[in-house]
Design a protein around this motif. Structure first.
Motif, mmCIF file in Angstrom:
data_model
loop_
_atom_site.group_PDB
_atom_site.id
_atom_site.type_symbol
_atom_site.label_atom_id
_atom_site.label_comp_id
_atom_site.label_asym_id
_atom_site.label_seq_id
_atom_site.Cartn_x
_atom_site.Cartn_y
_atom_site.Cartn_z
ATOM 1 N N HIS A 103 13.515 76.920 94.693
ATOM 2 C CA HIS A 103 12.498 77.879 94.240
ATOM 3 C C HIS A 103 12.911 78.484 92.907
ATOM 4 O O HIS A 103 12.703 79.663 92.645
ATOM 5 N N LYS A 104 13.534 77.640 92.076
ATOM 6 C CA LYS A 104 14.036 78.146 90.795
ATOM 7 C C LYS A 104 12.912 78.506 89.828
ATOM 8 O O LYS A 104 13.150 79.147 88.819
ATOM 9 N N ASP A 105 11.674 78.086 90.151
ATOM 10 C CA ASP A 105 10.555 78.474 89.292
ATOM 11 C C ASP A 105 10.159 79.932 89.476
ATOM 12 O O ASP A 105 9.420 80.479 88.670
ATOM 13 N N THR A 107 10.748 83.951 89.264
ATOM 14 C CA THR A 107 11.519 84.773 88.311
ATOM 15 C C THR A 107 12.708 85.415 89.025
ATOM 16 O O THR A 107 12.743 85.473 90.263
ATOM 17 N N GLN B 187 8.687 70.603 96.973
ATOM 18 C CA GLN B 187 8.735 71.565 95.883
ATOM 19 C C GLN B 187 7.401 71.653 95.176
ATOM 20 O O GLN B 187 6.851 70.651 94.723
ATOM 21 N N SER B 190 5.990 69.528 92.044
ATOM 22 C CA SER B 190 6.673 68.242 91.871
ATOM 23 C C SER B 190 5.711 67.098 92.207
ATOM 24 O O SER B 190 5.087 67.097 93.265
#
Lengths: 142, 431
Positions: A103-105, A107, B187, B190
């Motif tokens: 979930h690096k998208d 912030t 994800q 993706s």
């Protein structure tokens, strides 16, 4: 004698906690706001797998209730949200092996909020995670 | 006066003591009764004339099960319990309960089946077999033969459910280690991979020889492809074909909130029953089946929008059930005990959903689909319900029991397993 001492101790604890409460009032407001925001992030990203009650799904998605993964090392917890997890975990002798996406998208603030929400929901009580802490972990990963 | 007082005081004291003792006695009786009753006891609801009894309980993660010609039940455990991965349950006195329970097999897993004097059982990477002797005992419980080895197991859809035909073939599900074959599994954002590289070694049913040892991918045939994950499967002896139940894809709303709301995401896609032939393609990951539109819909990872159709080369399901119910068991009924309508029809065991949250969860029941001439001849209906403990337990997903495996006994009764608590029910008609 013992009772007296106990009373004194309890009394002083009470006073100390009142003092602490008055001092941390702004921090509590921040905490409350973070939990509120985190709840929304949880609904968007986490709820399907970890469920409304944070209890997870048998053998698949781990519970977020009272586990060291949630209440323990903050950096490790932040890393899991950033990287996802595909190695499975064992909690109380039960294996959970579903894949968790990265979930690096989200912030830094969103991750801080959702983790603060999780650490203060479902019967959990643990310190908030700050935006700065997420930022630091993310920077190390690069 | 004081004498009188003390006399009555003592009488009262005596009375009190007596009642305390009585109370204590009552309490201990109650607690004995309670300890005999399982707090997780549920009452199954069945059609009129059927009854269910608990054959065994607290066995652990009991997955699939099979019944030998003498009535012995063999059940596979998802993981080892006391070092054992398979239980043999034997009803020695004919009371409908297993008195003689013994364990063997040092691997956890899901698949189990008996064919031609062998008990076959799978781990998440291998298929083993144990020889049965003329007295229906396992010849060498500590040394099974390895029939298949080296199958992929990557933390998702790893259960290797098995079935055997009457022609010396063994069918093994190799589930896709992915939800929808995205570059990054599950994800958001993706894209889907086309062609999906997973399909070379998973996402289908592989066929092996039932009596050849140490086979791996090179020895087997990809019998059917485009199946995300199959847990319930059965060889239908009336059509002489393999039928499977696919677990449909997850998370349409999570991944595509603009196309699917939470209600659509809870209901879609269908959990599908397929009849397979060599070379069958069921379309995963490029399409899914929408049971409300009755169409094969292009998956959103591959350019779909919830309406565009796709999968012209993919076969249609035989039956399409509501989404996410998780079909873990399939049995074509060939017994003579149940009423005529059940003959050659399909029992499907739904493990129960989790992917419907935040909408209420659903499933945790066994359904029946009537068949005539090898095709469904009517609507499916719930056959056995109540495993979860009630509507609240179903809605929250915190089911007390989660039905998983199903097997037919020589007398025509059926057994259903539960992998949450390890209860085995025997369901019979008219006795």
């Amino acid at each position: 004698m013992k009772i007296n001492r106990l009373l004194t101790v309890t009394g002083s604890l009470f006073l100390v906690s009142i003092l602490m409460m008055s001092q941390t009032k702004p921090a509590q407001n921040t905490l409350k706001a973070s939990i509120e925001r985190g709840k929304k992030v949880y609904a968007d990203r986490c709820l399907t797998c970890h469920q409304l009650d944070g209890g997870g799904v048998q053998n698949m998605n781990p519970p977020l209730t009272k586990t060291k993964w949630v209440l323990g090392d903050k950096a490790q917890l932040i890393q899991i949200v950033l990287n996802g997890l595909n190695t499975g975990v064992t909690i109380d002798d039960v294996e959970y092996h579903n894949v968790m996406a990265s979930h690096k998208d989200l912030t830094d603030l969103q991750i801080a909020d959702v983790l603060t929400y999780v650490r203060n929901s479902f019967g959990n009580k643990a310190k908030a995670i700050t935006e700065a802490e997420v930022k630091a972990v993310r920077a190390k990963m690069k | 006066m004081s004498h009188l007082f003390s006399k009555s005081f003592y009488s009262i004291l005596a009375l009190c003591t007596l009642s305390l003792v009585a109370c204590a006695n009552n309490t201990s009786e109650d607690s004995t009764k309670k300890s005999e009753t399982n707090p997780d006891d549920v009452t199954l609801t069945l059609p009129s004339g059927f009854k269910a009894v608990v054959f065994a309980e607290n066995l652990g993660g009991t997955r699939h099960l099979t019944v030998n010609a003498n009535g012995d039940v063999y059940v596979k455990l998802s993981r080892l319990k006391n070092g054992k991965g398979i239980y043999r349950l034997r009803d020695t006195n004919g009371d409908g309960k297993a008195e003689d329970i013994s364990g063997f097999g040092n691997f956890g897993g899901t698949g189990i089946a008996i064919k031609n004097g062998y008990l076959y059982a799978s781990s998440d990477e291998e298929v083993f077999r144990f020889k049965l002797d003329a007295n229906n005992n396992i010849v060498n419980p500590d040394k099974p033969e390895k029939v298949v080895t080296g199958l992929l197991s990557r933390h998702e859809h790893e259960a290797k459910a098995i079935a055997l035909d009457n022609n010396g073939n063994l069918y093994v599900n190799i589930g896709a280690y992915s939800n929808a074959c995205q570059v990054d599994d599950r994800q958001k954002g993706s894209p889907g991979m086309k062609p999906c590289p997973i399909l070379d070694s998973a996402g289908g049913i592989w066929q092996f020889k039932a009596d050849k040892l140490n086979q791996t991918y090179g020895d087997g045939t990809r019998y059917a492809t485009g199946l995300r994950n199959v847990v319930g499967l059965d060889w239908n002896t009336s059509t002489n074909t393999l039928f499977v139940m696919q677990h449909g894809r997850d998370q349409l709303h999570d991944l595509f909130p603009d196309m699917y709301d939470t209600k659509q995401s809870a209901e879609l896609p269908a959990e599908c029953m397929y009849e397979l032939h060599k070379g069958s393609n069921c379309g995963w990951p490029y399409i899914y089946y929408d049971q409300l539109q009755h169409k094969k819909i292009l998956a959103p990872e591959f350019g779909g929008d919830g309406k565009k159709t796709g999968g012209e080369d993919a076969q249609d399901p035989v039956v399409a059930f509501p989404g996410h119910l998780a079909p873990n068991g399939l049995l074509f009924y060939t017994g003579n005990q149940f009423p005529e309508k059940y003959k050659n029809g399909a029992f499907v065991v739904f493990h129960g959903s989790w992917n419907r949250a935040p909408e209420p969860q659903e499933g945790y029941y066994v359904v029946f689909v009537p068949f005539k001439d090898g095709k469904p001849s009517g609507n499916w209906e719930v056959f056995a319900d109540g495993f979860s403990g009630g509507p609240d337990f179903t809605a929250s997903g915190r089911a007390k029991h989660r039905p998983c495996g199903i097997a037919q006994a020589p007398d025509g009764s059926i057994y259903v397993s539960d992998d949450a608590k390890g209860t085995i029910w025997k369901i019979s008609y008219g006795k």
